[in-house]
Design an enzyme around this catalytic site. Sequence first.
Site, mmCIF file in Angstrom:
data_model
loop_
_atom_site.group_PDB
_atom_site.id
_atom_site.type_symbol
_atom_site.label_atom_id
_atom_site.label_comp_id
_atom_site.label_asym_id
_atom_site.label_seq_id
_atom_site.Cartn_x
_atom_site.Cartn_y
_atom_site.Cartn_z
ATOM 1 C CG HIS A 1 -2.106 -0.890 1.072
ATOM 2 N ND1 HIS A 1 -3.217 -0.809 1.875
ATOM 3 C CD2 HIS A 1 -2.349 -1.880 0.182
ATOM 4 C CE1 HIS A 1 -4.096 -1.712 1.484
ATOM 5 N NE2 HIS A 1 -3.587 -2.378 0.468
ATOM 6 C CE1 TYR B 1 -6.504 4.269 10.718
ATOM 7 C CE2 TYR B 1 -5.663 4.296 8.465
ATOM 8 C CZ TYR B 1 -5.603 3.820 9.769
ATOM 9 O OH TYR B 1 -4.643 2.904 10.108
ATOM 10 N N PRO C 1 -5.018 0.499 18.291
ATOM 11 C CG PRO C 1 -6.827 -0.839 17.661
ATOM 12 C CD PRO C 1 -6.240 -0.120 18.830
ATOM 13 C CE LYS D 1 3.421 3.724 13.435
ATOM 14 N NZ LYS D 1 3.578 3.144 12.110
ATOM 15 C CE1 TYR E 1 -1.668 4.254 9.266
ATOM 16 C CE2 TYR E 1 -0.451 2.967 7.650
ATOM 17 C CZ TYR E 1 -1.563 3.146 8.447
ATOM 18 O OH TYR E 1 -2.556 2.204 8.452
HETATM 19 C C1 LIG Z 1 -7.861 -7.267 18.017
HETATM 20 C C2 LIG Z 1 -6.473 -6.725 17.814
HETATM 21 C C3 LIG Z 1 -6.174 -5.983 16.653
HETATM 22 C C4 LIG Z 1 -4.889 -5.486 16.455
HETATM 23 N N1 LIG Z 1 -4.613 -4.771 15.310
HETATM 24 C C5 LIG Z 1 -3.348 -4.319 15.091
HETATM 25 C C6 LIG Z 1 -2.982 -3.635 13.878
HETATM 26 O O1 LIG Z 1 -3.824 -3.424 12.982
HETATM 27 N N2 LIG Z 1 -1.674 -3.251 13.703
HETATM 28 C C7 LIG Z 1 -0.711 -3.507 14.653
HETATM 29 O O2 LIG Z 1 0.481 -3.179 14.451
HETATM 30 N N3 LIG Z 1 -1.032 -4.103 15.819
HETATM 31 C C8 LIG Z 1 -2.309 -4.530 16.061
HETATM 32 N N4 LIG Z 1 -2.608 -5.198 17.186
HETATM 33 C C9 LIG Z 1 -1.536 -5.384 18.151
HETATM 34 C C10 LIG Z 1 -0.637 -6.544 17.774
HETATM 35 O O3 LIG Z 1 -1.415 -7.674 17.466
HETATM 36 C C11 LIG Z 1 0.289 -6.793 18.973
HETATM 37 O O4 LIG Z 1 0.999 -5.597 19.230
HETATM 38 C C12 LIG Z 1 1.269 -7.928 18.726
HETATM 39 O O5 LIG Z 1 0.602 -9.165 18.734
HETATM 40 C C13 LIG Z 1 2.346 -7.933 19.806
HETATM 41 O O6 LIG Z 1 3.111 -9.101 19.723
HETATM 42 P P1 LIG Z 1 3.739 -9.740 21.041
HETATM 43 O O7 LIG Z 1 4.438 -10.968 20.593
HETATM 44 O O8 LIG Z 1 4.479 -8.709 21.796
HETATM 45 O O9 LIG Z 1 2.479 -10.117 21.964
HETATM 46 P P2 LIG Z 1 1.338 -11.192 21.716
HETATM 47 O O10 LIG Z 1 0.983 -11.281 20.282
HETATM 48 O O11 LIG Z 1 0.251 -10.875 22.682
HETATM 49 O O12 LIG Z 1 2.014 -12.569 22.111
HETATM 50 C C14 LIG Z 1 2.264 -12.915 23.460
HETATM 51 C C15 LIG Z 1 2.316 -14.432 23.562
HETATM 52 O O13 LIG Z 1 2.634 -14.791 24.896
HETATM 53 C C16 LIG Z 1 1.786 -15.847 25.313
HETATM 54 N N5 LIG Z 1 1.696 -15.798 26.773
HETATM 55 C C17 LIG Z 1 0.899 -15.013 27.537
HETATM 56 N N6 LIG Z 1 1.092 -15.268 28.838
HETATM 57 C C18 LIG Z 1 2.028 -16.244 28.898
HETATM 58 C C19 LIG Z 1 2.642 -16.948 29.969
HETATM 59 N N7 LIG Z 1 2.318 -16.682 31.243
HETATM 60 N N8 LIG Z 1 3.555 -17.907 29.702
HETATM 61 C C20 LIG Z 1 3.899 -18.191 28.405
HETATM 62 N N9 LIG Z 1 3.337 -17.529 27.325
HETATM 63 C C21 LIG Z 1 2.425 -16.582 27.592
HETATM 64 C C22 LIG Z 1 0.475 -15.575 24.599
HETATM 65 O O14 LIG Z 1 -0.319 -16.740 24.497
HETATM 66 C C23 LIG Z 1 0.974 -15.081 23.249
HETATM 67 O O15 LIG Z 1 1.162 -16.135 22.325
HETATM 68 C C24 LIG Z 1 -3.884 -5.709 17.437
HETATM 69 C C25 LIG Z 1 -4.180 -6.448 18.592
HETATM 70 C C26 LIG Z 1 -5.465 -6.955 18.798
HETATM 71 C C27 LIG Z 1 -5.762 -7.743 20.047
#
Ligand SMILES: Cc1cc2nc3c(=O)[nH]c(=O)nc-3n(C[C@H](O)[C@H](O)[C@H](O)COP(=O)(O)OP(=O)(O)OC[C@H]3O[C@@H](n4cnc5c(N)ncnc54)[C@H](O)[C@@H]3O)c2cc1C
Length: 395
Positions: A77, A205, A297, A301, A390
């Site tokens: 995009h 948006y 969201p 980011k 962005y």
């Molecule tokens: C509905 C939704 C829409 C989103 N849309 C966007 C978007 O459009 N653009 C964007 O950039 N971001 C978006 N985000 C945010 C993005 O998905 C997160 O920032 C991203 O997943 C972060 O990755 P992470 O690995 O840090 O955390 P997570 O993806 O949350 O991964 C954490 C992992 O740790 C595991 N875990 C939790 N507790 C424990 C424990 N005690 N022991 C072992 N494992 C554990 C979980 O099961 C999970 O697999 C969105 C989030 C949601 C919920």
Amino acid sequence: MSEIPTRTRIVIIGGGPAGSLLAHLLHVRGIESALLELRSREHVLERVRAGVIEHESAEILRRTGLGKRMDEEGFVHEGVNLAHSGEMLRIDFQRLTGKHVTIYGQTELQKDLFDVVDADGVPLIDEAEGVRVDGIEDHSPAVGFTRHGREHTITCDFVIGCDGAHGVTREFIPAGARRTYERQYPFCWVGLLSETPPIDDELIYASHERGFALCSMRNEHRSRYYVQGPADTTVEEWPDDRFWSELTARLPEAVADGLVTGPSIEKIVTPLRSWVSEPLRHGRLFLAGDAAHVVPPTGAKGLNLAISDVVYLVDALAGNYDRGSTAGLDEYSERAMARVWKAVRFSWWMTTMLHRFPGMSDDFERRLQKAELDYLFGSENAQRAMAENYVGLPH
Ligand SMILES: Cc1cc2nc3c(=O)[nH]c(=O)nc-3n(C[C@H](O)[C@H](O)[C@H](O)COP(=O)(O)OP(=O)(O)OC[C@H]3O[C@@H](n4cnc5c(N)ncnc54)[C@H](O)[C@@H]3O)c2cc1C
């Protein structure tokens, strides 16, 4: 699943994008790790979340062997659209910054990450419950957990908490040694996924008197739409008809004419908040991704910040193992947080500019909001600043 080790260099807690990318990048630098995940692999792979990959995040994925499917199946995009007062403005990323973003679902990226972690031979230990961390202020911390009723302990050099916003790892940092910052927004997003062609090739948006709306997509046949709803709303309050008519009302008429509606295949309610816990290090425990910071969201980011934290952390750990230098580890928190706070600011700015805040009718803040949008619509400099943020600030 491969055998559970009793000793490794790095134990990573959380197998989401931050944890699994970290395991892969450490492997690329010759650093051994083990990955603990609370849920089953299948559960992690089913979660539908982010979709916008920043320019530099995509480059990093390509450089580390994770670009193939993203480039084949993702969508480049070169801009996004803003709708306000019946007008549309295209923010042309390519012209303003020379960069673009890639639309590639987090679910797909997660699959690529698990595949590469398996190919690397990193132990991915799923269904690891009751994680406990000991000795982070000593030389050799230990991570205990239970899997299918059996107790395990892995000793290591460093523990990395990548366990997301609801994780437990940060709780092992003494309360007096960390600080949290939070802004809860007084509304949420209601999201609908449908097997319908997207309304546009790029994201839209919309800021409207009735509230914010976002038109997004997964592919040519699958659309993702969001409308702002009250903070305490539930999915049950949004039957498909109500959702589609609210979305239509919030888009400029000429745009809404092109909307193809259909039955929802998924509906969610997402609260919006900005939340930061710092520092990202205590002794031999480090945090990365949503475990330390959550953004609304609106600016797309969250996933991208998880990627940039991991890149900084891998550099720091490699400096420690390759050159015996702890400077990178000492600077990690400050270096990563400098970028995180800029994304927190951008996500807050987009959220504040585009949503209707309860109680905001014709008052001062509403006028400021309109002035902000008018300025953005009329100034190429303002558009460039938005585009630069962005597509992602440099790492
Ligand atoms: C509905 C939704 C829409 C989103 N849309 C966007 C978007 O459009 N653009 C964007 O950039 N971001 C978006 N985000 C945010 C993005 O998905 C997160 O920032 C991203 O997943 C972060 O990755 P992470 O690995 O840090 O955390 P997570 O993806 O949350 O991964 C954490 C992992 O740790 C595991 N875990 C939790 N507790 C424990 C424990 N005690 N022991 C072992 N494992 C554990 C979980 O099961 C999970 O697999 C969105 C989030 C949601 C919920």
